[in-house]
Design a protein around this motif. Structure first.
Motif, mmCIF file in Angstrom:
data_model
loop_
_atom_site.group_PDB
_atom_site.id
_atom_site.type_symbol
_atom_site.label_atom_id
_atom_site.label_comp_id
_atom_site.label_asym_id
_atom_site.label_seq_id
_atom_site.Cartn_x
_atom_site.Cartn_y
_atom_site.Cartn_z
ATOM 1 N N ARG A 219 0.873 -1.181 0.000
ATOM 2 C CA ARG A 219 0.000 0.000 0.000
ATOM 3 C C ARG A 219 0.903 1.222 0.000
ATOM 4 O O ARG A 219 1.885 1.282 0.734
ATOM 5 C CB ARG A 219 -0.888 0.015 1.249
ATOM 6 N N ARG A 220 0.560 2.199 -0.807
ATOM 7 C CA ARG A 220 1.364 3.419 -0.867
ATOM 8 C C ARG A 220 1.300 4.159 0.476
ATOM 9 O O ARG A 220 2.314 4.557 1.018
ATOM 10 C CB ARG A 220 0.883 4.324 -2.002
ATOM 11 N N HIS A 221 0.088 4.342 1.001
ATOM 12 C CA HIS A 221 -0.093 5.092 2.256
ATOM 13 C C HIS A 221 0.096 4.134 3.425
ATOM 14 O O HIS A 221 -0.453 3.030 3.427
ATOM 15 C CB HIS A 221 -1.474 5.734 2.294
ATOM 16 N N ASP A 222 0.863 4.544 4.424
ATOM 17 C CA ASP A 222 1.198 3.636 5.520
ATOM 18 C C ASP A 222 1.345 4.419 6.821
ATOM 19 O O ASP A 222 1.281 5.651 6.838
ATOM 20 C CB ASP A 222 2.502 2.901 5.194
ATOM 21 N N THR A 223 1.538 3.698 7.892
ATOM 22 C CA THR A 223 1.709 4.266 9.230
ATOM 23 C C THR A 223 2.908 3.609 9.877
ATOM 24 O O THR A 223 3.137 2.415 9.683
ATOM 25 C CB THR A 223 0.452 3.975 10.083
ATOM 26 N N GLY A 224 3.670 4.356 10.651
ATOM 27 C CA GLY A 224 4.814 3.764 11.340
ATOM 28 C C GLY A 224 5.648 4.798 12.058
ATOM 29 O O GLY A 224 5.124 5.806 12.545
ATOM 30 N N VAL A 225 6.930 4.552 12.134
ATOM 31 C CA VAL A 225 7.901 5.463 12.728
ATOM 32 C C VAL A 225 9.048 5.630 11.725
ATOM 33 O O VAL A 225 9.118 4.908 10.738
ATOM 34 C CB VAL A 225 8.442 4.930 14.078
ATOM 35 N N ILE A 226 9.927 6.557 11.998
ATOM 36 C CA ILE A 226 11.094 6.787 11.147
ATOM 37 C C ILE A 226 12.297 6.140 11.836
ATOM 38 O O ILE A 226 12.632 6.486 12.978
ATOM 39 C CB ILE A 226 11.340 8.294 10.930
ATOM 40 N N ALA A 227 12.928 5.201 11.154
ATOM 41 C CA ALA A 227 14.019 4.423 11.757
ATOM 42 C C ALA A 227 15.132 5.303 12.303
ATOM 43 O O ALA A 227 15.657 5.058 13.393
ATOM 44 C CB ALA A 227 14.574 3.429 10.733
ATOM 45 N N GLN A 228 15.513 6.346 11.579
ATOM 46 C CA GLN A 228 16.603 7.213 12.038
ATOM 47 C C GLN A 228 16.245 7.919 13.343
ATOM 48 O O GLN A 228 17.106 8.136 14.198
ATOM 49 C CB GLN A 228 16.958 8.252 10.959
ATOM 50 N N GLU A 229 14.973 8.271 13.512
ATOM 51 C CA GLU A 229 14.530 8.912 14.758
ATOM 52 C C GLU A 229 14.541 7.904 15.909
ATOM 53 O O GLU A 229 14.952 8.222 17.023
ATOM 54 C CB GLU A 229 13.137 9.512 14.576
ATOM 55 N N VAL A 230 14.083 6.697 15.642
ATOM 56 C CA VAL A 230 14.070 5.637 16.663
ATOM 57 C C VAL A 230 15.504 5.320 17.078
ATOM 58 O O VAL A 230 15.799 5.156 18.264
ATOM 59 C CB VAL A 230 13.354 4.371 16.152
#
Length: 163
Positions: A84-95
């Motif tokens: 799916r183009r639209h997704d939800t999550g976190v940004i690995a670099q921030e984590v």
């Protein structure tokens, strides 16, 4: 049909109940995938409770985003199920700045997050919040009792004035 593999098996990609994507290292399945991580206390040393979990979590962002066209194309195009183009999550670099042990970097330098490990942090953050809530409830109860006592005393004094 079924197949039984009694030794190692290596495949570029794997499809279970669906076609393989052709993307190296990707596994797609149309039903549940059951996996367990070893978590036995006997296998662990230096066990420590996560400190300031809530403070650390507050530094992270949950985001909604669109995958770059190149990612969607590499994964065989948007299909509304696996891709799916639209997704939800976190940004690995921030984590990685807060919890480096939750982030892996592949041979190409791309980062991924081990989302399942966030659960331990959430558990401790909820406990920290619960402790704060209990402290505030106790303080509120104490303030209410004090206020009720002062109100009763003022009513008694007013009654004496007007008698």
């Amino acid at each position: 049909g079924s197949a039984q593999v009694t030794s190692s098996l290596q495949a570029a990609s794997l499809g279970v109940g669906t076609a393989a994507s052709g993307t190296a290292g990707e596994i797609r399945a149309t039903n549940e995938i059951t996996a367990y991580y070893t978590s036995d206390a006997r296998l662990k040393d230096n066990v420590e409770t996560i400190q300031d979990a809530l403070g650390k979590l507050k530094q992270l962002r949950g985001v909604m985003f669109d995958w770059a066209d190149s990612v969607v194309e590499q994964r065989g195009g948007e299909d509304g199920y696996f891709v799916r183009r639209h997704d939800t999550g976190v940004i690995a670099q921030e984590v990685e700045k807060i919890f480096p042990e939750l982030v892996d970097t592949d041979n190409s330098g791309f980062k991924s997050v081990e989302y399942s490990k966030i659960v331990a942090i959430l558990i401790e953050a909820i406990k920290e919040q619960e402790k704060k809530i209990c402290e505030l409830e106790n303080k509120n109860t104490s303030l209410k009792a004090s206020s009720d006592a002062e109100t009763a005393q003022l009513k008694a004094e007013i009654k004496l004035i007007f008698i």
